[in-house]
Design a protein around this motif. Structure first.
Motif, PDB file in Angstrom:
ATOM      1  N   PHE A 151      37.472   4.333  72.059  1.00 43.63           N
ATOM      2  CA  PHE A 151      37.887   2.749  71.970  1.00 43.63           C
ATOM      3  C   PHE A 151      39.260   2.646  72.019  1.00 43.63           C
ATOM      4  O   PHE A 151      39.703   1.706  72.478  1.00 43.63           O
ATOM      5  CB  PHE A 151      37.016   2.152  70.878  1.00 43.63           C
ATOM      6  CG  PHE A 151      35.606   2.021  71.234  1.00 43.63           C
ATOM      7  CD1 PHE A 151      35.025   1.124  72.078  1.00 43.63           C
ATOM      8  CD2 PHE A 151      34.777   2.588  70.331  1.00 43.63           C
ATOM      9  CE1 PHE A 151      34.072   0.836  72.487  1.00 43.63           C
ATOM     10  CE2 PHE A 151      33.461   2.510  70.764  1.00 43.63           C
ATOM     11  CZ  PHE A 151      33.151   1.425  71.721  1.00 43.63           C
ATOM     12  N   ILE A 180      40.562   3.001  75.491  1.00 42.18           N
ATOM     13  CA  ILE A 180      40.132   1.757  76.201  1.00 42.18           C
ATOM     14  C   ILE A 180      41.016   0.799  75.974  1.00 42.18           C
ATOM     15  O   ILE A 180      41.523   0.009  76.805  1.00 42.18           O
ATOM     16  CB  ILE A 180      38.813   1.568  76.046  1.00 42.18           C
ATOM     17  CG1 ILE A 180      37.881   2.600  76.738  1.00 42.18           C
ATOM     18  CG2 ILE A 180      38.476   0.094  76.435  1.00 42.18           C
ATOM     19  CD1 ILE A 180      36.247   2.274  76.206  1.00 42.18           C
ATOM     20  N   SER A 233      44.565   1.411  77.731  1.00 38.33           N
ATOM     21  CA  SER A 233      44.209   1.457  79.060  1.00 38.33           C
ATOM     22  C   SER A 233      44.448  -0.103  79.433  1.00 38.33           C
ATOM     23  O   SER A 233      44.972  -0.667  80.500  1.00 38.33           O
ATOM     24  CB  SER A 233      43.259   1.935  79.580  1.00 38.33           C
ATOM     25  OG  SER A 233      43.266   3.121  79.255  1.00 38.33           O
TER      26      SER A 233
END
Length: 250
Positions: free
Chosen positions: A46, A49, A52
């Motif tokens: 996570f 993520i 990103s």
């Protein structure tokens, strides 16, 4: 079991036995490996993520490619961006350090045969220990990164690297001393340095074994690292536990 808060003036056990520490570390690791590995994997997933998504929203998906990444990496090596990057790295380490501290609480609970869960990993964020953990990570990061940048600037990078390794090694036990021994920021640095400098060779050998053990995870398509890294936590925890315990360990 600790009978008093450890400080650099206490008569803590300074005769660590390599085999004893390693055996206790393996026993502790077997108790936390699966749970800690899964928690670390999910958190990292996570976190990637999040990073990103942040990069895409800031730069735009159309501007992120191999060439732009290479140019960005080169930019970070120039002034003043290298200073910005260093500051960001220190801040990130500070914010993640309470999560790392949670693994030591998990290892301590496992050692005492107590139940443990996700709450242990995030408990430091909401406790009075957050500020000392954040502060000690900031001071160590400032010292190591600062010295590295200064010696890089004068063309003595190897000296900066050596000093960084020495500081990181000497302050190895700061976080366990804070979250488990209730030491203050400065106390944890002094006590960790005192403990490590009592038997630097034995502790260095233990850390090398721990790192090599963690690197075995690379052979499992790198995913194994999530499950072998907790061994490092167990070794550091056991060093702390045996060095500060008033009881004789075997």
């Amino acid at each position: 079991m600790l009978t008093q808060k450890p400080t650099e003036t206490n008569n803590y056990n300074n005769s660590l036995d390599f085999e004893s520490v390693l055996n206790h570390s393996f026993a502790n690791y077997k108790k936390i490996a699966l749970y800690a590995g899964l928690a670390l994997f999910v958190f990292t997933f996570f976190f990637i993520i999040f990073l990103s998504a942040s990069a895409i929203s800031f730069f735009g998906a159309e501007n992120i490619n191999e060439r732009s990444i290479e140019n960005f990496q080169k930019l970070l090596l120039t002034k003043p961006y290298i200073w910005y990057y260093t500051g960001f790295s220190i801040l990130t380490s500070c914010l993640l350090s309470p999560f790392t501290a949670g693994f030591y609480k998990m290892a301590d609970a496992a050692e005492k045969d107590m139940s443990f869960g996700v709450s242990h990993l995030f408990s430091v964020y909401t406790s009075s220990q957050f500020i000392p953990v954040f502060s000690v990570t900031f001071l160590i990061g400032l010292a190591t990164n600062g010295l590295s940048l200064v010696f890089d600037e004068i063309g003595l990078s190897i000296i900066g690297l050596i000093l960084t390794i020495i500081i990181s090694f000497a302050t190895l036990l700061t976080i366990p001393l804070i979250v488990l021994g209730n030491c203050s920021t400065i106390e944890s640095i002094k006590t960790s340095t005192a403990i490590v400098m009592k038997q630097p060779i034995v502790i260095l050998m233990l850390i090398i074994v721990a790192i090599l053990g963690a690197l075995l995870g690379l052979f499992a398509f790198c995913i194994g690292m999530f499950f072998t890294y907790p061994f490092v936590i167990s070794v550091v925890y056991t060093i702390y536990n045996q060095a500060t315990s008033s009881e004789k360990t075997e």
